[in-house]
Motif scaffolding. Structure first.
Motif, PDB file in Angstrom:
ATOM      1  N   GLU A  51     -12.258   5.364  -5.374  1.00  0.00           N
ATOM      2  CA  GLU A  51     -12.156   6.358  -4.306  1.00  0.00           C
ATOM      3  C   GLU A  51     -10.996   7.329  -4.478  1.00  0.00           C
ATOM      4  N   TYR A  52      -9.902   6.860  -5.125  1.00  0.00           N
ATOM      5  CA  TYR A  52      -8.690   7.685  -5.172  1.00  0.00           C
ATOM      6  C   TYR A  52      -8.275   8.063  -6.588  1.00  0.00           C
ATOM      7  N   TYR A  63      -7.919   3.655   5.365  1.00  0.00           N
ATOM      8  CA  TYR A  63      -7.859   2.735   4.227  1.00  0.00           C
ATOM      9  C   TYR A  63      -7.916   1.270   4.659  1.00  0.00           C
ATOM     10  N   ILE A 115      -0.990   6.858   2.271  1.00  0.00           N
ATOM     11  CA  ILE A 115      -2.104   5.956   2.546  1.00  0.00           C
ATOM     12  C   ILE A 115      -3.141   6.682   3.398  1.00  0.00           C
ATOM     13  N   ILE A 164     -10.935  -1.688   3.773  1.00  0.00           N
ATOM     14  CA  ILE A 164     -10.710  -2.776   2.812  1.00  0.00           C
ATOM     15  C   ILE A 164     -10.562  -4.150   3.464  1.00  0.00           C
ATOM     16  N   THR A 213     -10.262   1.095  -4.546  1.00  0.00           N
ATOM     17  CA  THR A 213      -9.102   1.990  -4.612  1.00  0.00           C
ATOM     18  C   THR A 213      -9.143   2.846  -5.873  1.00  0.00           C
ATOM     19  N   LYS A 214      -9.471   2.238  -6.985  1.00  0.00           N
ATOM     20  CA  LYS A 214      -9.566   2.978  -8.249  1.00  0.00           C
ATOM     21  C   LYS A 214     -10.650   4.051  -8.166  1.00  0.00           C
ATOM     22  N   ASP A 216       0.825  -1.210   0.000  1.00  0.00           N
ATOM     23  CA  ASP A 216       0.000   0.000   0.000  1.00  0.00           C
ATOM     24  C   ASP A 216       0.860   1.261   0.000  1.00  0.00           C
ATOM     25  N   PHE A 255       0.786   3.849  -3.212  1.00  0.00           N
ATOM     26  CA  PHE A 255       0.351   5.242  -3.106  1.00  0.00           C
ATOM     27  C   PHE A 255       1.521   6.207  -3.284  1.00  0.00           C
TER      28      PHE A 255
END
Length: 214
Positions: free
Chosen positions: A61-62, A42, A38, A46, A58-59, A27, A31
């Motif tokens: 939300e970020y 997070y 991170i 998850i 992840t794709k 992670d 990031f």
């Protein structure tokens, strides 16, 4: 704990193996590569998701530009070496699995992880032969809060759910297993220590180490 139990179903990460550091490292590197830190929440968000669900989350939300498949491949490549060579079993886990086999209990693995990672890890730690079957993240649509993965594992073991004892380190996993009608045992893990009290409350039993059961 083991009265009327014919099969054990074990979670992998944080329950059977000491792998929390791997995903923290993955992670951090993932990031950091994108100039980000991170997010504080997070890990909590998850924890019970399948591998694909984590990538989708992840794709989304970020704002990660890579596809879900590309994200999963990157994570797998980053983690593969650690799982195949460095990740170790929790204290007493190997001895416990051997004891269970000697008692003629069936043993299944129910993990949100992928077979590309957990199979080399089990083999490197010399416990691969103890497992009768697996149910894993690549196969599942729902998270571990659903009973699906536990029911699939029990079906493959050919054991009724009420005759299964599930070992998990997260509350959602305990709840999913209980929805399946199974007995549950919470296992302490330092990486999910923030929810240990919740795990103990939700589970039928709890242990700090498999050494307690030897």
């Amino acid at each position: 704990m083991f009265k009327n139990v014919e099969a054990l179903i074990l979670d992998l990460d944080g329950t059977l193996i000491d792998s929390g550091y791997v995903w923290n490292k993955v992670d951090e590197d993932f990031f950091s590569k994108r100039g980000m830190k991170i997010p504080d929440d997070y890990t909590a968000k998850i924890n019970s998701l399948s591998f694909k669900e984590v990538a989708e989350f992840t794709k989304r939300e970020y704002g990660i530009s890579e596809s879900v498949e590309e994200i999963m491949n990157e994570w797998n490549n980053m983690a593969a070496y650690e799982y195949a060579n460095r990740v170790k079993l929790k204290e007493g886990a190997a001895e416990f699995l051997k004891l269970a086999k000697n008692k003629r209990l069936k043993i299944g693995l129910a993990t949100a992880n992928t077979d590309e990672l957990f199979l080399p890890c089990l083999k490197n730690n010399n416990v691969y032969e103890y497992f009768d079957t697996y149910a894993y993240g690549n196969e599942m649509k729902n998270s571990k809060e659903s009973p699906d993965i536990y029911l699939l594992c029990a079906e493959r073991l050919n054991v009724k759910p009420e005759r299964c004892l599930v070992f998990e380190d997260i509350t959602r996993g305990i709840r999913g297993a209980k929805k399946a009608g199974m007995k549950t045992c919470g296992v302490y893990d330092s990486y999910t220590a923030f929810e240990w009290q919740s795990v103990k409350t939700a589970a039928d039993y709890s242990i700090k180490s498999f050494a307690e059961l030897l």
